[in-house]
Design a protein around this motif. Structure first.
Motif, short mmCIF file in Angstrom:
data_model
loop_
_atom_site.label_atom_id
_atom_site.label_comp_id
_atom_site.label_asym_id
_atom_site.label_seq_id
_atom_site.Cartn_x
_atom_site.Cartn_y
_atom_site.Cartn_z
N PHE A 1 0.83 -1.20 0.00
CA PHE A 1 0.00 0.00 0.00
C PHE A 1 0.87 1.26 0.00
O PHE A 1 0.57 2.25 -0.68
CB PHE A 1 -0.93 0.01 1.21
N GLN A 2 1.95 1.23 0.75
CA GLN A 2 2.82 2.41 0.84
C GLN A 2 3.53 2.69 -0.48
O GLN A 2 3.88 3.84 -0.77
CB GLN A 2 3.84 2.21 1.97
N SER A 3 3.74 1.64 -1.30
CA SER A 3 4.43 1.83 -2.58
C SER A 3 3.50 2.30 -3.69
O SER A 3 3.93 2.49 -4.83
CB SER A 3 5.10 0.52 -3.01
N GLY A 4 2.21 2.47 -3.37
CA GLY A 4 1.27 2.98 -4.37
C GLY A 4 0.24 1.97 -4.83
O GLY A 4 -0.64 2.29 -5.65
N PHE A 5 0.30 0.74 -4.34
CA PHE A 5 -0.68 -0.28 -4.69
C PHE A 5 -2.05 0.11 -4.14
O PHE A 5 -2.19 0.46 -2.96
CB PHE A 5 -0.23 -1.62 -4.11
N LYS A 6 -3.07 0.09 -5.03
CA LYS A 6 -4.41 0.49 -4.61
C LYS A 6 -5.46 -0.50 -5.12
O LYS A 6 -5.29 -1.11 -6.17
CB LYS A 6 -4.75 1.89 -5.16
N LEU A 7 -6.53 -0.63 -4.34
CA LEU A 7 -7.67 -1.46 -4.73
C LEU A 7 -8.92 -0.62 -4.69
O LEU A 7 -9.06 0.27 -3.83
CB LEU A 7 -7.83 -2.65 -3.77
N ASN A 8 -9.82 -0.89 -5.61
CA ASN A 8 -11.12 -0.20 -5.59
C ASN A 8 -12.18 -1.21 -6.02
O ASN A 8 -12.54 -1.31 -7.20
CB ASN A 8 -11.11 1.01 -6.52
N PHE A 9 -12.65 -2.01 -5.06
CA PHE A 9 -13.61 -3.07 -5.35
C PHE A 9 -15.02 -2.65 -4.96
O PHE A 9 -15.21 -1.87 -4.02
CB PHE A 9 -13.24 -4.34 -4.57
N ARG A 10 -15.99 -3.20 -5.68
CA ARG A 10 -17.37 -3.01 -5.29
C ARG A 10 -18.00 -4.38 -5.06
O ARG A 10 -17.57 -5.40 -5.62
CB ARG A 10 -18.16 -2.23 -6.33
N VAL A 11 -19.05 -4.41 -4.26
CA VAL A 11 -19.74 -5.64 -3.90
C VAL A 11 -21.15 -5.60 -4.48
O VAL A 11 -21.85 -4.60 -4.35
CB VAL A 11 -19.80 -5.80 -2.36
#
Length: 691
Positions: free
Chosen positions: A265-275
């Protein structure tokens, strides 16, 4: 039914549909003056005859002309047990007609610049075995196998991989775009994806609704932690020994390493999930939740990509007053994600859906079941009137700019420069200068067919609740004229004007001599080849409904009527020995002697496939009992007709001595007892000629 037919049309139907030897002049006069209503009446009669012959319980059809519904009607029973008649509003499973809708959606994305036809499919997370780079156009044109782009091979499973292209390019499923871009705008209320509730957990009766709400809140809190990049929030929802089944994807790994996740997460990894479709069942202090999950993943390089949809199952325990995740399982969905809107449409359409039927081993019609699932390859349900709306919208360019639509309607050219029978989601065929755009559907207990003739601005649509509309055809091979219903339409609405005269009907139940007399009258006509296709179709229909004796009679007749002459050069050569017109279960022998070493020419036709011969010949040394030559499948070429008809024509040198010519057959497919198309030369056996 649309429209009501006048009395004259009914009278003409009775006259035209009559059987017997045709009288070319009389029938020509009648047919050439037919109005649209009379032609419709003729097609109605033929469709009903074919429905009964093919043992199809229900069939619905429509004709669209000049972007208006000229006619639509149902035949038979959509529900045999309850005597529910089929109508033009009856929905059927479309099977592969779904591919035409997928083509429209994908070409819209091409038009919008969201995908490119030459994109490697690996860009969209697709991995397939190949001898080269597979591109989006290869999946769309069934040219992805072997060396991509080199040859056509129809493959519905590979076409279904296009789900992932749509999902990753847009963040939405094929089904979502289908409803938003096509079904809703056209008010196609009789059309829906074939879905079923695979997320359908339900708590036992008496369960506290508050407990269900707590578990749902835990799910959303966990997903929110991933979307926020908060390892602390994620860890609060994990049991000390949480794990998951190993497999593809998912947002959890077995025994999450908090420090590793925090570093990502600190290196820029991002998630944007929907349910979507979150449902929960609670059993005391344990619970299970199921849902669909999709969204985007942004790696540390900052380039987001679409991910999912996934089917997720989470298992929970209540520990110290809080719900903790103890086990999770995520599986990739190889079909379009099902939303509540999909389900609502399915529930509505399925209430009037034609019931599924199939022929059993005794060729009796029995209740069957439809396949489940929905993808870019198959799984849509619709009525002929809704398909008519779709067809009209295509011709009015409501979905695509004309040049983009024509790209889909253009035959694919192979890397060898050959025109292939498929465009981009549509079959394309040119019959003697007339372009036809079409597709067929063929799956368990359902079949369908759509045929467009652009130069006449007319479309024919037909659906059935068994597979027998498509089974006795060569539609997968790219020939629309192998469809009996397609041929009925073409001979009534297209060919009379194309060839400048009506197409006479043949009485195929006549004797061989009578048939020869009928065919002789049309032998010089430009449409004479139509009758050989008709006879092949007649054979396939007989086979599909268990009429083996009649099928054999038809193929025997085909061999007599349409076989090519025996090669002239062979006919002039001296025969050393021959075993011909060999029947089933025969093992024939003929001896011959050579007084000197000499070259001989061996000509043989038999049955073989996949490296093995079933009907074949060989030559033995009579004194030693050893084989000196044998027909082997790998050294044969196609003899015409069915692919298993194999031919060899070779020259070898034999030493002086005594020999035995041998030929052996199995229990099927032999001279005049064909169970598939016969070879193009009416020959079955082996012959040896002196050079």
């Amino acid at each position: 039914m649309i429209p009501t037919r006048p009395l004259l049309a009914l009278i003409l139907t009775f006259i035209i549909a009559g059987q017997g030897l045709f009288v070319a002049g009389a029938r020509a006069t009648a047919q050439s003056s037919l109005s649209d209503a009379a032609r419709v009446a003729r097609v109605e009669s033929q469709l009903e005859n074919l429905r009964q012959e093919l043992k199809i319980p229900a069939l619905s059809a429509a004709i669209v002309k000049d972007q208006k519904v000229l006619w639509a009607k149902g035949f038979g029973f959509a529900d045999v047990e309850n005597k529910v008649p089929a109508t033009e509003h009856t929905p059927y499973h479309l099977a592969s007609l779904t591919k035409t809708f997928a083509s429209t959606i994908l070409m819209q994305l091409v038009q919008e610049g969201k995908i490119k036809l030459d994109d490697p499919v690996s860009k969209y997370g697709i991995t397939l075995e190949s001898e080269g780079v597979i591109r989006v156009r290869h999946l769309l044109s069934h040219t992805s196998e072997g060396n991509p782009g080199e040859s056509y091979r129809y493959n519905g499973n590979r076409f279904g991989e296009l789900d992932k292209v749509i999902q990753r390019a847009t963040g939405k499923s094929f089904g979502e775009l289908l409803i938003a871009n096509i079904l809703d705008p056209l008010d196609m209320t009789e059309t829906a994806p074939n879905v079923f509730r695979i997320v359908g957990t339900k708590s036992p009766s008496g369960t506290d609704p508050a407990a269900e709400a707590e578990v749902k809140a835990a799910v959303m809190d966990l997903i929110a932690g991933f979307n926020a990049g908060s390892v602390d929030q994620i860890e609060r929802r994990l049991a000390p020994q949480q794990n998951r089944f190993p497999g593809e994807g998912g947002f959890l790994t077995s025994f999450i390493d908090a420090s590793e996740l925090r570093g990502a997460f600190q290196s820029g990894f991002k998630l944007n999930f929907r349910v979507d479709n979150l449902e929960t069942a609670v059993y005391g202090t344990t619970a299970v939740s199921t849902f669909f999950m999709s969204g985007t993943i942004t790696p540390s390089n900052g380039i987001p990509r679409a991910d999912g949809p996934w089917r997720s199952s989470l298992f929970w325990n209540k520990q110290d007053g809080a719900w903790k995740l103890v086990h999770s399982h995520q599986s990739a969905m190889n079909r379009a994600m099902i939303t509540e809107k999909h389900q609502q449409r399915f529930d509505t359409v399925s209430k009037s859906l034609a019931q599924p039927y199939a022929l059993d081993r005794e060729f009796k019609t029995r209740k069957s079941s439809y396949p489940q699932g929905f993808s870019t390859s198959a799984g849509l349900m619709s009525s002929v009137l809704d398909m008519a709306k779709y067809d009209i919208a295509i011709d009015q360019n409501k979905f695509l700019a004309r040049e983009i639509q024509q790209l889909a309607f253009t035959s694919t050219v192979s890397t060898k420069g050959e025109a292939l029978p498929y465009g981009l989601g549509w079959f394309t065929q040119n019959y003697k200068g007339t372009k036809m755009l079409w597709h067929y559907g063929y799956w368990t207990a359902n079949s369908s067919f759509i045929l467009k003739v652009p130069e006449r601005n007319i479309t024919f649509i037909v659906m059935a609740n068994t597979d027998n509309l498509s089974r006795p055809t060569d539609l997968g091979g790219g020939d629309a004229l192998s469809s009996p219903v397609g041929m009925a339409f073409l001979k009534t609405f297209i060919f009379p004007e194309k060839f400048g005269e009506p197409i006479p009907e043949i009485n195929w139940n006549a004797s061989a001599q009578e048939l020869k007399d009928q065919l002789q009258q049309v032998s010089g006509k430009p449409y004479a080849d139509v009758y050989s296709k008709d006879l092949i179709t007649k054979f396939r229909i007989n086979q599909s409904v268990g009429q083996a004796t009649e099928a054999a009679r038809v193929m025997k007749m085909y061999g007599e009527l349409f076989s090519k002459p025996f090669p002239e050069d062979l006919a002039k050569m001296p025969v050393v020995a021959q075993l011909v017109k060999v029947l089933d279960n025969e093992d024939k022998t003929m001896e011959f002697t050579l007084t000197r070493a000499q070259q001989v020419r061996i000509f043989s036709i038999g049955e073989g496939q996949a490296g093995e011969m079933f009907d074949y010949g060989w030559i033995e040394n009579a004194n030693k009992g050893t084989s000196v030559w044998e027909m082997q499948e790998k050294e044969t070429t196609h003899a015409g007709g069915a692919a298993k008809n194999r031919k060899v024509d070779v020259v070898i040198t034999l030493e002086p001595g005594k020999y035995k010519l041998r030929y052996k057959t199995d229990d099927s497919h032999s001279f005049d007892r064909w169970n598939a198309l016969p070879p193009e030369i009416n020959f079955w056996g082996i012959a040896v000629y002196a050079k």
